[in-house]
Design a protein around this motif. Structure first.
Motif, PDB file in Angstrom:
ATOM      1  N   GLU A 205       0.818  -1.202   0.000  1.00  0.00           N
ATOM      2  CA  GLU A 205       0.000   0.000   0.000  1.00  0.00           C
ATOM      3  C   GLU A 205       0.858   1.261   0.000  1.00  0.00           C
ATOM      4  N   ALA A 206       1.871   1.298   0.859  1.00  0.00           N
ATOM      5  CA  ALA A 206       2.732   2.481   0.949  1.00  0.00           C
ATOM      6  C   ALA A 206       3.531   2.675  -0.324  1.00  0.00           C
ATOM      7  N   LEU A 207       4.024   1.582  -0.892  1.00  0.00           N
ATOM      8  CA  LEU A 207       4.845   1.683  -2.101  1.00  0.00           C
ATOM      9  C   LEU A 207       4.013   2.131  -3.297  1.00  0.00           C
ATOM     10  N   GLU A 208       2.867   1.517  -3.493  1.00  0.00           N
ATOM     11  CA  GLU A 208       2.073   1.884  -4.663  1.00  0.00           C
ATOM     12  C   GLU A 208       1.517   3.292  -4.533  1.00  0.00           C
ATOM     13  N   ALA A 209       1.238   3.735  -3.312  1.00  0.00           N
ATOM     14  CA  ALA A 209       0.785   5.117  -3.128  1.00  0.00           C
ATOM     15  C   ALA A 209       1.873   6.103  -3.528  1.00  0.00           C
ATOM     16  N   ALA A 210       3.134   5.779  -3.221  1.00  0.00           N
ATOM     17  CA  ALA A 210       4.240   6.689  -3.530  1.00  0.00           C
ATOM     18  C   ALA A 210       4.410   6.892  -5.026  1.00  0.00           C
ATOM     19  N   TYR A 211       4.042   5.886  -5.819  1.00  0.00           N
ATOM     20  CA  TYR A 211       4.223   5.963  -7.272  1.00  0.00           C
ATOM     21  C   TYR A 211       2.911   6.177  -8.013  1.00  0.00           C
ATOM     22  N   ASN A 212       1.835   6.431  -7.266  1.00  0.00           N
ATOM     23  CA  ASN A 212       0.539   6.742  -7.862  1.00  0.00           C
ATOM     24  C   ASN A 212      -0.070   7.918  -7.100  1.00  0.00           C
ATOM     25  N   GLY A 246       1.807   1.802 -12.329  1.00  0.00           N
ATOM     26  CA  GLY A 246       2.888   1.613 -11.376  1.00  0.00           C
ATOM     27  C   GLY A 246       2.449   0.604 -10.343  1.00  0.00           C
ATOM     28  N   THR A 247       3.006  -0.621 -10.388  1.00  0.00           N
ATOM     29  CA  THR A 247       2.544  -1.707  -9.520  1.00  0.00           C
ATOM     30  C   THR A 247       3.725  -2.367  -8.817  1.00  0.00           C
ATOM     31  N   TRP A 248       3.451  -2.925  -7.650  1.00  0.00           N
ATOM     32  CA  TRP A 248       4.450  -3.614  -6.839  1.00  0.00           C
ATOM     33  C   TRP A 248       4.555  -5.069  -7.290  1.00  0.00           C
ATOM     34  N   ASP A 249       5.767  -5.502  -7.631  1.00  0.00           N
ATOM     35  CA  ASP A 249       6.062  -6.889  -7.979  1.00  0.00           C
ATOM     36  C   ASP A 249       6.721  -7.513  -6.753  1.00  0.00           C
ATOM     37  N   ALA A 250       5.939  -8.238  -5.958  1.00  0.00           N
ATOM     38  CA  ALA A 250       6.448  -8.762  -4.699  1.00  0.00           C
ATOM     39  C   ALA A 250       7.555  -9.785  -4.916  1.00  0.00           C
ATOM     40  N   ALA A 251       7.442 -10.603  -5.957  1.00  0.00           N
ATOM     41  CA  ALA A 251       8.453 -11.635  -6.198  1.00  0.00           C
ATOM     42  C   ALA A 251       9.813 -11.016  -6.516  1.00  0.00           C
TER      43      ALA A 251
END
Length: 340
Positions: A205-212, A246-251
Motif C-alpha cells: 500500500e505504501a509503495l504503490e501510493a508513492a508511485y501513484n 505503477g505496480t508492486w512486484d512482490a516476487a
C-alpha cells in the motif's frame, strides 16, 4: 574542458555529442527489441521531466526524498568529520538539492571541491551555477557522462566521499547494479567512502501510493517520455493512447513502472528507421524501482569490494543510507541476502 565565467566552475564532458547520440540510439533500439519493450530511465529527465520529478518529490505520498534529507541533515556532520574529504563526488547529481547538508559539513571540515556527475549537461550546469553563487569557497567541477560506462574515466585527485543518493540504485537490474558498484569501487581509495541511498522494502500500500500520487504528477512524468521520443527521435507516439501503470512486484521486490497501450497501434521512430506494433494492453516498461533490506545492500556492496561500515535510517525507517569503504578485492558473493 571549458571554463565558465565563474572561476570556480569547470564543466568537463567525457564524450562528444556524436558518441553520446550513437550510444543513445543503440540503447533505445536494444530496449525496444525486448519483451516487454523497455526504455532507459534517463530519457525521463529532459528539462520538463526534471521539473516534474522535482514536483514528485514534494507530493505527500512520496516519502523517499524527505526521508533521505532527514538522514543527511542528522548524520552529514559526523560523516564528514570521520572522512574529512577534499572532494564530494556525487553520481546522478540532478538538482543537488539534498546535497547541501553534505557540502556544508564538508566545508566545515576543510574540503572545498564538489564534483556533480550527471548525464544531463543542463542539470550539471544549473546546479553548479547555484552552488557557486551560494558557497563562495566551493570549487565546482561538473562532469557530464553516463554512470553506466564513464566512471572509470574520472581522475582521482585526492581524498573523497562518493555519494549516490535517492533510490536510483533501485532503477538498475541486478546485473547492472553489479557492474555499476564495481565501477564505483574504482573511484575509491583507502580512506575514501561511498554513501549509497536505498529504499527499504515495505508494504504494498505504501509503495504503490508513492508511485501513484493523487495529483497525477508521476503519471505525467512517465508519459512525458513519449514526448521526448517524439521530439528527439522523430517518433509519432500519441501519449493519450497510453495509460500509466505503477505496480508492486512482490516476487522481484520492485515497483514496475510504465505505460499500457489502450489500443492496437503502429508507431514509427525515424531516428532508428524502426516501425513498432503495439497490441491493445501491451506494456511498455519505463523504469523499475527496486526495494532492499540492509542485508541485500550489504551483500551487493561486498561483492563489489566495498565494505558497509554503517547503515543509517530515518525515524520512520522507510529509507536507508549505507556508508561503505573500499575493501581489498571484490568477493564472489552474489544474491540478495535475507530481509532484516
Amino acid at each position: 574542458m571549458s571554463d565558465d565565467s565563474t572561476p570556480t566552475l569547470i564543466i568537463r564532458r567525457l564524450e562528444g555529442p556524436e558518441e553520446q547520440e550513437r550510444e543513445a540510439l543503440d540503447e533505445l533500439r536494444a530496449g525496444l527489441a525486448g519483451s516487454p519493450k523497455e526504455l532507459q530511465p534517463k530519457l525521463l529527465y529532459d528539462g520538463h521531466g526534471s521539473e516534474l520529478f522535482e514536483r514528485i518529490t514534494r507530493q505527500p505520498e512520496y516519502y523517499p526524498t524527505r526521508s533521505e534529507a532527514e538522514i543527511l541533515e542528522q548524520h552529514a556532520p559526523a560523516i564528514m568529520e570521520r572522512y574529512r574529504p577534499e572532494e564530494l563526488f556525487e553520481i546522478g547529481s540532478g538538482s543537488s538539492r539534498k546535497t547541501r547538508a553534505l557540502l556544508e559539513a564538508m566545508l566545515e571540515h576543510g574540503g572545498s571541491r564538489y564534483v556533480p556527475f550527471d548525464v544531463s549537461d543542463d542539470a550539471v550546469r544549473a546546479a553548479a551555477d547555484v552552488l557557486c553563487r551560494d558557497y563562495a569557497e566551493l570549487e565546482v567541477r561538473g562532469v557530464v557522462g553516463d554512470f553506466h560506462t564513464d566512471l572509470h574515466a574520472v581522475p582521482h585527485p585526492g581524498r573523497r566521499v562518493v555519494a549516490f543518493l535517492g533510490s536510483t540504485i533501485g532503477n538498475l537490474m541486478e546485473s547492472e547494479r553489479r557492474a555499476f558498484l564495481k565501477q564505483v569501487h574504482s573511484l575509491l581509495r583507502p580512506g575514501d567512502a561511498l554513501l549509497l541511498g536505498f529504499d527499504l522494502v515495505k508494504d504494498r500500500e505504501a509503495l504503490e501510493a508513492a508511485y501513484n500520487d493523487a495529483a497525477g504528477v508521476t503519471r505525467e512524468f512517465i508519459r512525458n517520455v513519449l514526448v521526448v521520443l517524439n521530439r528527439d527521435y522523430g517518433a509519432d507516439f500519441d501519449p493519450e493512447r497510453f495509460r500509466y501503470r505503477g505496480t508492486w512486484d512482490a516476487a522481484a521486490r520492485r515497483m514496475d513502472i510504465g505505460l499500457v497501450a489502450t489500443a492496437a497501434m503502429t508507431v514509427r521512430i525515424e531516428a532508428l528507421d524502426l516501425t513498432l506494433d503495439f497490441e491493445r494492453g501491451e506494456y511498455l516498461r519505463v523504469e523499475v524501482s527496486g526495494k532492499f533490506s540492509p542485508s541485500d545492500v550489504g551483500a551487493e556492496l561486498r561483492a563489489a569490494g566495498l565494505e558497509p561500515v554503517q547503515f543509517l535510517f530515518d525515524r520512520a525507517r522507510r529509507f536507508g543510507l549505507a556508508v561503505a569503504e573500499p575493501s581489498a578485492v571484490p568477493t564472489t558473493r552474489t544474491g540478495s541476502g535475507t530481509a532484516d
